[in-house]
Scaffold this active site. Structure first.
Site, PDB file in Angstrom:
ATOM      1  N   LYS A   6      77.207  76.704   9.331  1.00  0.00           N
ATOM      2  CA  LYS A   6      77.307  78.202   9.225  1.00  0.00           C
ATOM      3  C   LYS A   6      79.103  78.540   8.138  1.00  0.00           C
ATOM      4  O   LYS A   6      78.646  78.096   7.358  1.00  0.00           O
ATOM      5  CB  LYS A   6      76.561  79.422   9.489  1.00  0.00           C
ATOM      6  CG  LYS A   6      77.001  80.358   8.778  1.00  0.00           C
ATOM      7  CD  LYS A   6      76.994  81.301  10.511  1.00  0.00           C
ATOM      8  CE  LYS A   6      77.930  81.511  11.144  1.00  0.00           C
ATOM      9  NZ  LYS A   6      77.573  82.359  12.481  1.00  0.00           N
TER      10      LYS A   6
ATOM     11  N   GLU B 280      76.363  87.016   6.009  1.00  0.00           N
ATOM     12  CA  GLU B 280      77.378  85.789   5.607  1.00  0.00           C
ATOM     13  C   GLU B 280      76.805  84.950   4.887  1.00  0.00           C
ATOM     14  O   GLU B 280      77.637  84.152   3.700  1.00  0.00           O
ATOM     15  CB  GLU B 280      77.052  84.918   7.211  1.00  0.00           C
ATOM     16  CG  GLU B 280      77.928  85.918   8.193  1.00  0.00           C
ATOM     17  CD  GLU B 280      77.416  85.275   9.438  1.00  0.00           C
ATOM     18  OE1 GLU B 280      78.694  85.080  10.656  1.00  0.00           O
ATOM     19  OE2 GLU B 280      76.599  84.440   9.884  1.00  0.00           O
TER      20      GLU B 280
ATOM     21  N   CYS C  43      76.038  78.684  14.609  1.00  0.00           N
ATOM     22  CA  CYS C  43      77.378  79.022  14.146  1.00  0.00           C
ATOM     23  C   CYS C  43      78.316  77.233  13.433  1.00  0.00           C
ATOM     24  O   CYS C  43      79.424  77.873  12.183  1.00  0.00           O
ATOM     25  CB  CYS C  43      78.426  78.935  15.169  1.00  0.00           C
ATOM     26  SG  CYS C  43      77.140  79.690  16.621  1.00  0.00           S
TER      27      CYS C  43
ATOM     28  N   GLU D  10     100.421  92.015  12.452  1.00  0.00           N
ATOM     29  CA  GLU D  10     101.915  93.035  13.177  1.00  0.00           C
ATOM     30  C   GLU D  10     101.550  94.170  11.900  1.00  0.00           C
ATOM     31  O   GLU D  10     101.458  95.411  13.021  1.00  0.00           O
ATOM     32  CB  GLU D  10     102.922  92.840  11.628  1.00  0.00           C
ATOM     33  CG  GLU D  10     103.105  92.695  10.569  1.00  0.00           C
ATOM     34  CD  GLU D  10     104.065  92.348   9.481  1.00  0.00           C
ATOM     35  OE1 GLU D  10     105.667  93.490  10.029  1.00  0.00           O
ATOM     36  OE2 GLU D  10     104.217  92.224   8.809  1.00  0.00           O
TER      37      GLU D  10
ATOM     38  N   THR E 212      70.956  75.981  19.170  1.00  0.00           N
ATOM     39  CA  THR E 212      71.500  76.825  17.560  1.00  0.00           C
ATOM     40  C   THR E 212      72.705  76.758  17.324  1.00  0.00           C
ATOM     41  O   THR E 212      72.874  76.323  15.984  1.00  0.00           O
ATOM     42  CB  THR E 212      70.508  78.136  17.907  1.00  0.00           C
ATOM     43  OG1 THR E 212      69.403  78.123  17.400  1.00  0.00           O
ATOM     44  CG2 THR E 212      70.664  78.963  16.794  1.00  0.00           C
ATOM     45  N   CYS E 213      73.746  76.979  18.504  1.00  0.00           N
ATOM     46  CA  CYS E 213      74.817  76.929  17.488  1.00  0.00           C
ATOM     47  C   CYS E 213      75.493  75.325  16.769  1.00  0.00           C
ATOM     48  O   CYS E 213      75.810  75.799  15.266  1.00  0.00           O
ATOM     49  CB  CYS E 213      75.681  77.038  17.984  1.00  0.00           C
ATOM     50  SG  CYS E 213      77.686  77.708  18.241  1.00  0.00           S
TER      51      CYS E 213
ATOM     52  N   ARG F 100      77.775  78.703  33.071  1.00  0.00           N
ATOM     53  CA  ARG F 100      78.804  78.081  34.026  1.00  0.00           C
ATOM     54  C   ARG F 100      78.453  79.031  35.653  1.00  0.00           C
ATOM     55  O   ARG F 100      79.052  78.883  36.712  1.00  0.00           O
ATOM     56  CB  ARG F 100      80.277  78.810  33.388  1.00  0.00           C
ATOM     57  CG  ARG F 100      80.483  77.476  32.763  1.00  0.00           C
ATOM     58  CD  ARG F 100      81.627  77.037  31.440  1.00  0.00           C
ATOM     59  NE  ARG F 100      81.836  75.605  30.365  1.00  0.00           N
ATOM     60  CZ  ARG F 100      82.813  76.002  29.554  1.00  0.00           C
ATOM     61  NH1 ARG F 100      83.471  77.203  30.037  1.00  0.00           N
ATOM     62  NH2 ARG F 100      82.457  75.010  29.172  1.00  0.00           N
TER      63      ARG F 100
ATOM     64  N   HIS G 203     106.845  88.998  11.509  1.00  0.00           N
ATOM     65  CA  HIS G 203     106.550  89.153   9.891  1.00  0.00           C
ATOM     66  C   HIS G 203     107.155  88.342   9.773  1.00  0.00           C
ATOM     67  O   HIS G 203     107.736  87.372   9.833  1.00  0.00           O
ATOM     68  CB  HIS G 203     108.219  90.502   9.699  1.00  0.00           C
ATOM     69  CG  HIS G 203     108.221  90.705   8.416  1.00  0.00           C
ATOM     70  ND1 HIS G 203     106.850  92.065   7.378  1.00  0.00           N
ATOM     71  CD2 HIS G 203     109.245  90.563   7.951  1.00  0.00           C
ATOM     72  CE1 HIS G 203     107.180  92.668   6.811  1.00  0.00           C
ATOM     73  NE2 HIS G 203     108.482  91.417   6.552  1.00  0.00           N
TER      74      HIS G 203
ATOM     75  N   GLY H 204      70.181  93.237   6.630  1.00  0.00           N
ATOM     76  CA  GLY H 204      71.544  93.467   6.307  1.00  0.00           C
ATOM     77  C   GLY H 204      72.535  93.231   7.413  1.00  0.00           C
ATOM     78  O   GLY H 204      73.117  94.230   8.162  1.00  0.00           O
ATOM     79  N   GLY H 205      71.291  92.287   8.772  1.00  0.00           N
ATOM     80  CA  GLY H 205      72.117  92.174   9.624  1.00  0.00           C
ATOM     81  C   GLY H 205      73.222  91.130   9.408  1.00  0.00           C
ATOM     82  O   GLY H 205      73.766  90.439   8.389  1.00  0.00           O
ATOM     83  N   TYR H 206      74.665  89.879  10.070  1.00  0.00           N
ATOM     84  CA  TYR H 206      75.293  89.341  10.238  1.00  0.00           C
ATOM     85  C   TYR H 206      74.955  88.098   9.329  1.00  0.00           C
ATOM     86  O   TYR H 206      75.386  87.505   8.891  1.00  0.00           O
ATOM     87  CB  TYR H 206      76.455  89.583  12.143  1.00  0.00           C
ATOM     88  CG  TYR H 206      75.687  88.406  12.601  1.00  0.00           C
ATOM     89  CD1 TYR H 206      75.346  87.149  12.536  1.00  0.00           C
ATOM     90  CD2 TYR H 206      74.894  88.721  13.519  1.00  0.00           C
ATOM     91  CE1 TYR H 206      74.915  85.994  13.552  1.00  0.00           C
ATOM     92  CE2 TYR H 206      74.401  87.848  14.574  1.00  0.00           C
ATOM     93  CZ  TYR H 206      73.700  86.631  14.680  1.00  0.00           C
ATOM     94  OH  TYR H 206      74.031  85.817  15.381  1.00  0.00           O
ATOM     95  N   ILE H 207      73.995  87.060  10.001  1.00  0.00           N
ATOM     96  CA  ILE H 207      73.262  86.169   9.057  1.00  0.00           C
ATOM     97  C   ILE H 207      72.908  86.656   7.991  1.00  0.00           C
ATOM     98  O   ILE H 207      73.456  85.822   6.995  1.00  0.00           O
ATOM     99  CB  ILE H 207      72.134  85.877  10.374  1.00  0.00           C
ATOM    100  CG1 ILE H 207      72.603  85.102  11.317  1.00  0.00           C
ATOM    101  CG2 ILE H 207      71.027  84.394   9.627  1.00  0.00           C
ATOM    102  CD1 ILE H 207      70.950  85.160  12.414  1.00  0.00           C
TER     103      ILE H 207
END
Length: 446
Positions: free
Chosen positions: A50, A180, A47, A440, A41-42, A316, A435, A174-177
């Protein structure tokens, strides 16, 4: 009993790829089964494509801001088909790259749908394969609301293949997808309406972060319909008609249902292997082991923390434990998460609300900073940044860090190291500022 492979992995997504290559590096004979492009999917429809769309949409404002920095005004033109073609080419390039990496690692790629025949045997395409150990990394898929006309809406899977840019675009969720894609389409010039049942987007994130993102999206031009639901969708001569729970209606060109995801278990025939399911997910223990001692599962199909880096880490850890004689488990604490909305948002650790619930309000102190980044001063843009640290007063430990605004994810990634290590507010204060930067502010909050 002899087996064709030491390990058979179902699904060539992030978790499956990581596990198969790591297991092969320990000398295991490994195969991986996949029905789609390699990458999961990613890489294919998540990801990567997108984020490329986010980059594309960001240029709309950059042309305008450039004038404040002395560049001549131009009239840019955007081509949706050109963007989609470029993204598709990159996705295919990455898929081919992952295939070559599997070849270099000595992992056999078997193209076809994998279905259990028994505990050690699977039908993959037109052949049967046996394995001593099996790892299920089948991923997840978007789900739609069961409403009349729901089949007329698309999900995130189809967003990257639309032949034309929808000029009137509605997002349910209203989720992240949802956030975005709402930001992407709005920045590219579409009229965008986002429909949410509650009064705020991004349920589960820090409340101030949610408010800051929603305010920024409203300033971008996203129209929010809050406290309502879509009851039905109808095809009309002028577009798709949304009928809301409050009796109102709206015509749009395209509807995106960003209403959640679920483990993709269809067609695996887990019953044939005796693999237990809890609700919609594969049940696993801390070692990613199912109720069958030789069958494991990682990634979104287990519905633990559904993020690409988590699936990779789980894969892993499984390989290290089962084939590398390096047993280890994954910690799910302090996992940073980003929302590539416009404005961008990122968090690591506890929200203010979660920290107060766990430690008590009297033991939590919040440090925050709100400002306009230097980049936006000459264009005199309304873009703002929110930075926030949540601190436990007795230990002075930073429990959470949150940011909304330009480069939030890039900045929080480094802050996450400090939070994971248990850094204190005094440690942040003792760090010399770099700076002039936005970052910072995290080490200069009074």
């Amino acid at each position: 009993m002899s087996f064709d492979y030491d390990l058979l992995v179902i699904g060539a997504g992030s978790g499956g790829l990581a596990a198969s290559k790591r297991a092969a590096s320990y000398g295991a004979k490994v195969a991986i089964a996949e029905t789609d492009l390699v990458g999961g999917t990613c890489v294919i429809r998540g990801c990567v494509p997108k984020k490329l769309m986010v980059y594309a949409s960001s240029f709309a404002s950059q042309y305008h801001y450039a004038e404040a920095y002395g560049w001549s005004a131009i009239q840019p033109q955007f081509s949706w088909p050109k963007l989609i073609a470029a993204i598709d080419a990159e996705v295919n390039r990455l898929s081919r790259l992952h295939i070559s990496l599997l070849e270099k690692a000595g992992v056999d790629l078997i193209l076809g749908h994998a279905q259990f025949v028994d505990e050690h045997r699977l039908q993959v395409g037109d052949r049967q394969v046996t394995a001593a150990k099996i790892l299920i990394a089948a991923g997840g898929r978007p789900i739609k609301l069961p409403i009349p006309g729901g089949e007329l809406a698309i999900t995130s899977r189809e967003m990257f293949h639309l032949p034309e840019q929808p000029q009137r675009f509605a997002v349910i969720g209203g989720g992240y997808i949802g956030c975005e894609f709402a930001g992407i389409l709005r920045s590219l010039g579409s009229e965008v309406t986002q429909i949410i049942r509650r009064d705020r987007i991004l349920q589960g994130f820090d409340q101030e972060l949610r408010e800051a993102v929603q305010t920024g999206m409203s300033q971008l031009g996203v129209q929010f319909r809050t406290g309502v639901t879509v009851e039905r969708i109808d095809q009309t001569e002028t577009g798709l008609q949304l009928s809301y729970s409050d009796g109102s209606q709206q015509i749009v060109d395209q509807v995106l249902m960003a209403t959640g995801r679920e483990p993709w278990l269809e067609g695996l025939d887990l019953d044939a292997a005796g693999v237990a399911i809890e609700g919609r997910r594969i049940a696993v223990d801390a070692w990613s082991r199912t109720n069958q001692p030789h069958i494991f599962a990682v990634g979104d199909c287990t519905d633990r923390v559904n993020l690409t880096p988590v699936a990779i880490a789980e894969g892993r850890a499984f390989a290290d434990t089962e084939f590398g004689q390096k047993p280890r488990q994954i910690s799910y604490e302090n996992i940073a998460s980003a929302v590539f909305s416009q404005p961008e948002a990122c968090s690591v650790g506890l929200s203010e609300e979660a920290a107060k619930a766990e430690y008590g309000e009297e033991r939590i102190r919040v440090y925050r900073s709100r400002f306009r980044p230097m980049f936006y001063t000459l264009p005199q843009a309304e873009e703002r940044v929110l930075m926030k640290l949540v601190v436990e007063t007795e230990s002075d430990r930073v429990l959470g860090a949150h940011m909304v605004g330009k480069d939030a994810a890039e900045i929080i990634q480094s802050v996450a190291i400090a939070v994971t290590m248990g850094a204190t507010k005094a440690d942040f204060d003792a760090t010399m500022a770099l700076h002039p930067t936005s970052a910072e502010e995290f080490v200069t909050m009074p």
